[in-house]
Scaffold this active site. Structure first.
Site, PDB file in Angstrom:
ATOM      1  N   ASP A 100       0.959  -1.205  -0.032  1.00 17.87           N
ATOM      2  CA  ASP A 100      -0.106   0.049   0.024  1.00 17.87           C
ATOM      3  C   ASP A 100       0.946   1.165  -0.041  1.00 17.87           C
ATOM      4  O   ASP A 100       1.641   1.559   0.969  1.00 17.87           O
ATOM      5  CB  ASP A 100      -1.014   0.029   1.146  1.00 17.87           C
ATOM      6  CG  ASP A 100      -2.303   0.517   1.084  1.00 17.87           C
ATOM      7  OD1 ASP A 100      -2.380   1.340   0.210  1.00 17.87           O
ATOM      8  OD2 ASP A 100      -3.194  -0.435   1.330  1.00 17.87           O
ATOM      9  N   ASP A 201      -2.954   4.851  -2.232  1.00 18.87           N
ATOM     10  CA  ASP A 201      -4.143   5.155  -1.505  1.00 18.87           C
ATOM     11  C   ASP A 201      -4.590   6.596  -1.958  1.00 18.87           C
ATOM     12  O   ASP A 201      -3.738   7.229  -2.279  1.00 18.87           O
ATOM     13  CB  ASP A 201      -3.575   5.218   0.046  1.00 18.87           C
ATOM     14  CG  ASP A 201      -4.557   5.571   1.026  1.00 18.87           C
ATOM     15  OD1 ASP A 201      -5.415   4.685   1.450  1.00 18.87           O
ATOM     16  OD2 ASP A 201      -4.556   6.636   1.530  1.00 18.87           O
ATOM     17  N   GLU A 258      -6.353   3.828  -5.975  1.00 18.93           N
ATOM     18  CA  GLU A 258      -7.615   4.139  -5.520  1.00 18.93           C
ATOM     19  C   GLU A 258      -7.920   5.558  -5.846  1.00 18.93           C
ATOM     20  O   GLU A 258      -7.417   6.416  -5.541  1.00 18.93           O
ATOM     21  CB  GLU A 258      -7.294   4.013  -3.880  1.00 18.93           C
ATOM     22  CG  GLU A 258      -8.828   3.900  -3.265  1.00 18.93           C
ATOM     23  CD  GLU A 258      -8.874   4.371  -1.977  1.00 18.93           C
ATOM     24  OE1 GLU A 258      -9.955   4.181  -0.988  1.00 18.93           O
ATOM     25  OE2 GLU A 258      -7.776   5.086  -1.263  1.00 18.93           O
ATOM     26  N   HIS A 331     -11.348  -3.288   2.795  1.00 14.55           N
ATOM     27  CA  HIS A 331     -11.203  -2.930   4.475  1.00 14.55           C
ATOM     28  C   HIS A 331     -12.009  -1.750   4.629  1.00 14.55           C
ATOM     29  O   HIS A 331     -12.162  -1.305   5.977  1.00 14.55           O
ATOM     30  CB  HIS A 331      -9.558  -2.825   4.868  1.00 14.55           C
ATOM     31  CG  HIS A 331      -9.155  -1.531   4.232  1.00 14.55           C
ATOM     32  ND1 HIS A 331      -8.834  -1.555   2.827  1.00 14.55           N
ATOM     33  CD2 HIS A 331      -8.662  -0.264   4.678  1.00 14.55           C
ATOM     34  CE1 HIS A 331      -8.435  -0.303   2.441  1.00 14.55           C
ATOM     35  NE2 HIS A 331      -8.267   0.445   3.468  1.00 14.55           N
ATOM     36  N   ASP A 332     -12.571  -1.031   3.574  1.00 13.95           N
ATOM     37  CA  ASP A 332     -13.274   0.104   3.866  1.00 13.95           C
ATOM     38  C   ASP A 332     -14.946  -0.301   3.522  1.00 13.95           C
ATOM     39  O   ASP A 332     -15.621   0.614   3.927  1.00 13.95           O
ATOM     40  CB  ASP A 332     -12.748   1.336   3.107  1.00 13.95           C
ATOM     41  CG  ASP A 332     -11.675   1.950   3.238  1.00 13.95           C
ATOM     42  OD1 ASP A 332     -11.197   1.965   4.621  1.00 13.95           O
ATOM     43  OD2 ASP A 332     -10.888   2.266   2.215  1.00 13.95           O
TER      44      ASP A 332
HETATM   45  C1  NOJ Z   1      -8.187   5.181   1.782  1.00  6.67           C
HETATM   46  C2  NOJ Z   1      -7.888   3.842   2.803  1.00  6.67           C
HETATM   47  O1  NOJ Z   1      -8.319   2.803   1.784  1.00  6.67           O
HETATM   48  C3  NOJ Z   1      -8.725   4.198   4.037  1.00  6.67           C
HETATM   49  O2  NOJ Z   1      -8.481   3.104   4.779  1.00  6.67           O
HETATM   50  C4  NOJ Z   1      -8.156   5.168   4.650  1.00  6.67           C
HETATM   51  O3  NOJ Z   1      -8.806   5.612   5.889  1.00  6.67           O
HETATM   52  C5  NOJ Z   1      -7.975   6.664   3.790  1.00  6.67           C
HETATM   53  N1  NOJ Z   1      -7.709   6.445   2.401  1.00  6.67           N
HETATM   54  C6  NOJ Z   1      -6.872   7.232   4.204  1.00  6.67           C
HETATM   55  O4  NOJ Z   1      -5.634   6.959   4.300  1.00  6.67           O
END
Ligand code: NOJ
Length: 563
Positions: A100, A201, A258, A331-332
């Site tokens: 990541d 990210d 992302e 994970h989100d």
């Molecule tokens: C996206 C990530 O997937 C998330 O888990 C994170 O809180 C935010 N970016 C900030 O890094």
């Protein structure tokens, strides 16, 4: 399309959230040795790439997405020697590891920020985004993604730094040449160790509009929406092209950005090989379809036609022009079987159906830990059982505004990030076999029913279905190269599509509902009679001259000119 040189076009990626994957030393927190001990499990599943959520040294305000040192490993996870061992063990099994890359922001405890905030003439001052307040107020009206203002006052210098996420995650200033070169050096450090690429990210947030203008602010809202001024900002393509030229082009790696708020048109700009930026992006559009106008916590039922329209748009727009990533979970995001499927009576069938629907599309599929055994959302009784700062900030903000506790909890049950972060359920032993200690977050109480050990024992398991879908992708090029055509566009329960390459085609039929769907005879004749059933999600299928799809049933038919 060159699928030979672009190895990642035929790959399947498995995301590990290390904190919740497997704890090897009984401290309640997953770790690198834990991952090493489960590599053979991933080989059995059939994936070829592992994406590790951040494993770097971090104070864990946002579970590692707040990095204190990019070149050392979080103590709780192990050491650099453990990492090297993991990389070696992965290589022996033909698994690539992707890391990541979190470079929109660092932790406020990163040495760069500690220097930057110390005085206005510190050499690292310009590594971050600083601005003067106005009349005792922050420099502009932007709100942070995690609640509150996006600005924090710094006592030593009496000005503000920008943090699009928590105040412990200050945004880096990509306009600064030295900062960019430092990021590139850090990327080379990992690539030279032999990693297989990066997941980047919120990478389309790194270029901010000069002047940082106020965002639109509706009446009654505490903050303005700054996103038009930092999403896909003015220099984003310059920065990504420079990163590619300086670093990525020297390695044969997988890169996935992302990118919240990126449209298919923008995705083409990011992923078209001629532009030399990234291989693929994560879109958010399909993940936003069950949210109302007030954002993710504003629950709205999914309309299947919206989902079909959206995925069709991405499939068709990027065909021959870019490349898609395919995902339901990370994970989100909440667990897909609880979200778009049925986590009660039809858990197994719907988990398999969702997998089929996604894995037969064009793109690189991503599986998030536990998805392959149909793990479900969790509903903890009290707010204290939750750990995610986004969830906790939202809860406290809403409570201060006088919201109803139960209503807020319902949103958390449906959308909270901790749904994805409860420990991996390995067995029916205590804590799902994740740890012998006390887990950092409670295990989903359904672990005795839903776990890896159970799934490995049955040929009808969700795991076995994922395994089979991955095998099909390796065997049939049409899954990688075929074009995409949606069928029965207006059907409210059926997601059906066709994939066609020169000599092969696929028909994918997915019932997204509890109701039976009667397929008309002409459909059967046109599509089904001359082909072979290669995937199904019920133990057996009786193919008569007309068929009914049972609740959440998914069928894949294959035909080839040479057969
Ligand atoms: C996206 C990530 O997937 C998330 O888990 C994170 O809180 C935010 N970016 C900030 O890094």
């Amino acid at each position: 399309m060159n699928i030979e040189t672009n190895w990642w076009k035929k790959s399947v990626v498995y995301q590990v959230y290390p904190r919740s994957f497997y704890d090897s030393n009984g401290d309640g927190i997953g770790d690198l040795q834990g991952i090493i001990s489960k590599l053979d499990y991933l080989v059995e599943l059939g994936v070829d790439v592992i994406w590790l959520s951040p494993i770097y040294d971090s104070p864990n305000d946002d579970n590692g997405y707040d990095i204190r040192d990019y070149q050392s490993i979080m103590d709780e996870f192990g050491s650099m020697a453990d990492f090297d061992e993991l990389l070696e063990a992965a290589k022996e099994r033909n698994l690539q590891i992707i890391m990541d890359l979190v470079v929109n922001h660092t932790s406020d405890e990163h040495a760069w920020f500690v220097e930057s905030k110390s005085s206005v003439d510190n050499p690292k001052r310009d590594f971050y985004i600083w601005a003067q307040g106005k009349n005792g107020q922050p420099p502009n009206n932007w709100g942070s993604v995690f609640g509150g203002s996006a600005w924090q006052l710094n006592d030593a210098t009496q000005d503000y730094y920008l943090h699009l996420f928590s105040k412990k995650q200050p945004d880096l200033n990509w306009e600064n040449d030295e900062l960019r070169q430092s990021v590139y050096d850090m990327m080379r450090f990992w690539l030279d160790k032999g990693i297989g690429g990066f997941r980047m990210d919120v990478i389309n947030f790194i270029s901010k509009e000069p002047g940082l203008p106020n965002g639109a602010q509706n009446e009654g809202q505490a903050y303005g929406d700054g996103s038009p001024y930092f999403i896909n900002g003015p220099k984003i393509h310059d920065f990504l092209q420079e990163m590619n030229q300086e670093v990525l082009s020297h390695y044969d790696v997988l890169t996935v950005g992302e990118m919240p708020g990126a449209s298919p048109k923008e995705a083409i700009d990011y992923t078209n090989p001629e532009n030399k930026e990234v291989n693929m992006i994560f879109t958010f559009e399909h993940m936003d379809l069950d949210s109302g106008s007030n954002g993710k916590w504003d629950l709205k039922p999914l309309n299947l036609i919206d989902l079909k329209d959206n995925l069709e748009k991405w499939q068709i727009s990027l065909q021959d022009k870019g490349w898609n990533s395919l995902y339901w979970n990370n994970h989100d995001q909440p667990r897909i079987v609880s979200r778009f499927g049925n986590d009660g009576e039809y858990r197994v069938e719907s988990a398999k159906m969702l997998a089929t629907c996604l894995h037969m599309m064009q793109g690189t599929p991503y599986i998030y830990q536990g998805e392959e055994i149909g793990m479900t959302n969790v509903a903890f009784e009290t707010i204290d059982q939750y750990k995610d700062l986004e969830t906790l900030n939202m809860y406290h903000e809403k409570m201060e505004q006088g919201a109803n506790h139960d209503t807020v909890m319902q949103s958390i049950y449906a959308k909270g990030r901790d749904n994805a972060r409860t420990p991996m359920q390995w067995s029916s032993e205590k804590n799902g076999g994740f740890t012998t200690g006390t887990p950092w977050i409670e295990v989903n109480p359904r672990y005795s029913e839903i776990n890896v050990a159970n799934d490995l024992q049955s040929e009808q398991s969700v795991f076995a279905h994922y395994q089979q879908l991955i095998k099909l992708r390796k065997q049939l090029d049409v899954i990688t190269i075929g074009d995409f055509k949606i069928l029965f566009k207006d059907h409210a329960q059926l997601f059906a599509y066709e994939r066609r390459a020169e000599k092969e085609s696929l028909l994918v039929l997915c019932n997204f509902s509890k109701d039976e769907i009667l397929l008309k005879e002409d459909v059967v004749k046109n599509y089904i009679c001359n082909s072979k059933l290669i995937s199904h999600n019920y133990p057996s299928v009786d193919l008569l001259d007309k068929i009914e799809l049972r609740p959440y049933e998914a069928l894949v038919f294959y035909s080839s000119a040479s057969e």
